[in-house]
Design an enzyme around this catalytic site. Structure first.
Site, PDB file in Angstrom:
ATOM      1  N   CYS A   1       0.941  -1.031   0.010  1.00 53.99           N
ATOM      2  CA  CYS A   1      -0.022   0.200   0.060  1.00 53.99           C
ATOM      3  C   CYS A   1       0.923   1.218   0.032  1.00 53.99           C
ATOM      4  CB  CYS A   1      -1.086   0.020   1.157  1.00 53.99           C
ATOM      5  SG  CYS A   1      -1.970   1.627   1.330  1.00 53.99           S
ATOM      6  N   GLY A   2       0.965   1.774  -1.112  1.00 56.03           N
ATOM      7  CA  GLY A   2       1.847   3.162  -1.202  1.00 56.03           C
ATOM      8  C   GLY A   2       1.472   4.175  -0.323  1.00 56.03           C
TER       9      GLY A   2
ATOM     10  N   HIS B   1      -2.188  -5.012 -10.213  1.00 55.36           N
ATOM     11  CA  HIS B   1      -2.915  -4.085 -10.757  1.00 55.36           C
ATOM     12  C   HIS B   1      -3.387  -4.276 -12.431  1.00 55.36           C
ATOM     13  CE1 HIS B   1      -3.247  -0.876  -7.629  1.00 55.36           C
ATOM     14  NE2 HIS B   1      -2.142  -1.518  -7.317  1.00 55.36           N
TER      15      HIS B   1
ATOM     16  N   GLU C   1      -9.970  -0.537  -5.565  1.00 49.75           N
ATOM     17  CA  GLU C   1      -9.131  -1.239  -4.973  1.00 49.75           C
ATOM     18  C   GLU C   1      -9.795  -2.880  -4.399  1.00 49.75           C
ATOM     19  OE1 GLU C   1      -6.374   0.226  -2.124  1.00 49.75           O
ATOM     20  OE2 GLU C   1      -7.115   2.303  -2.427  1.00 49.75           O
TER      21      GLU C   1
ATOM     22  N   CYS D   1      -4.965   5.906  -4.282  1.00 50.63           N
ATOM     23  CA  CYS D   1      -4.282   4.625  -4.383  1.00 50.63           C
ATOM     24  C   CYS D   1      -2.844   4.851  -4.720  1.00 50.63           C
ATOM     25  CB  CYS D   1      -5.121   3.244  -5.151  1.00 50.63           C
ATOM     26  SG  CYS D   1      -4.105   1.826  -4.978  1.00 50.63           S
TER      27      CYS D   1
ATOM     28  N   GLY E   1      -1.770   1.938  -7.024  1.00 51.69           N
ATOM     29  CA  GLY E   1      -2.386   1.922  -8.464  1.00 51.69           C
ATOM     30  C   GLY E   1      -1.656   3.417  -9.227  1.00 51.69           C
TER      31      GLY E   1
END
Length: 271
Positions: free
Chosen positions: A77-78, A154, A202, A211, A214
């Site tokens: 999770c960035g 993704h 998500e 995100c 993303g």
């Protein structure tokens, strides 16, 4: 047992962070995660983030575990990584299920080295072999996507108008398609003046304001197609991130992260 937490967000993508470093691990069953994440009866968040000591043999400074609001544990999770960078307060390396990442806090956010993207069909993963650039598949008007794994998987669709896509309806259909045995995060993006406008469904969390992974995956896909230069600004509903990537290198994501509040809760209240 009282458990301290920090509530943070990155561009509106919000987290409950539990710092359990140098402490006994907590039993994190899916039902308990869902109860904590519940916005009406719990604390409320898109993701629950748990910091733990690095596993034996890891060269990282500590470990970050990520649980979506549906209770499932995911790899990366960035946006949460930037929040953790601010919380930690100094450069560090972090072990995640998606690989080791590097964090560097800044005054209003952080820069994160997200590692190198992966493109192999079995690295996404897909159910069967195919080229992951301009894949020969489609769902209604969404066709010929790219697939990129940036710690989590993704699929990216380039469209004329990202805002016009009914992502709340088609997102879960694509997420759970048998083509993606571990499910998939669904991105719809449009190119506007050399920048990217992006919306994301998500996996396990639904539509969120931002995100980070993303944004990274979409920027990489756009750069591979030579649609934008690097670094590129990615605009999400919650705000903008800057993504830099060169072929063969790692992805660098830069953007804000904000602390909302701190508190404690009784562990058994969310059993």
């Amino acid at each position: 047992m009282r458990i301290p937490f920090v509530k943070m967000h990155g561009l509106g993508n919000d987290f409950v962070i539990l710092d359990r470093r140098s402490q006994e691990p907590l039993p994190l069953e899916p039902g308990r995660v869902r109860a904590i994440a519940n916005r009406h009866q719990g604390i409320g968040c898109d993701q629950l983030i748990v910091l733990e000591d690095a596993p034996d043999g890891s060269q990282a400074d500590f470990r970050m575990r990520i649980f979506n609001s549906d209770g499932g544990e995911v790899e990366a999770c960035g946006n949460a990584a930037r929040a953790v960078a601010r919380l930690h307060g100094e450069p560090c390396t972090v072990d995640t299920s998606g690989g080791v990442i590097g964090l560097e806090p800044a005054s209003s956010g952080a820069a994160v080295d997200m590692g190198a993207p992966r493109f192999g069909w079995d690295e996404i993963p897909l159910d069967h072999p195919m080229d992951t650039q301009r894949m020969p598949v489609g769902w209604e008007e969404l066709e010929a996507p790219d697939a990129v794994n940036v710690g989590n998987p993704h699929v990216i669709f380039f469209v004329d108008d990202a805002e016009a896509v009914d992502l709340g309806r088609i997102g879960p259909v694509i997420e759970q398609d048998p083509l993606f045995p571990e499910r998939i995060n669904v991105n719809v993006a449009s190119i506007e003046g050399g920048e990217i406008r992006l919306r994301v469904w998500e996996r396990g969390a639904g539509l969120t304001k931002a995100c980070g992974t993303g944004a990274c995956a979409t920027a990489v896909a756009a750069l591979r197609r030579k649609l934008v230069p690097s670094p590129v600004t990615v605009h999400l509903p919650g705000g903008a991130l800057e993504i830099a990537w060169e072929q063969g290198g790692t992805i660098r994501m830069t953007g804000p992260a904000t602390e909302s509040f701190r508190g404690t809760f009784e562990w058994d209240d969310f059993a």
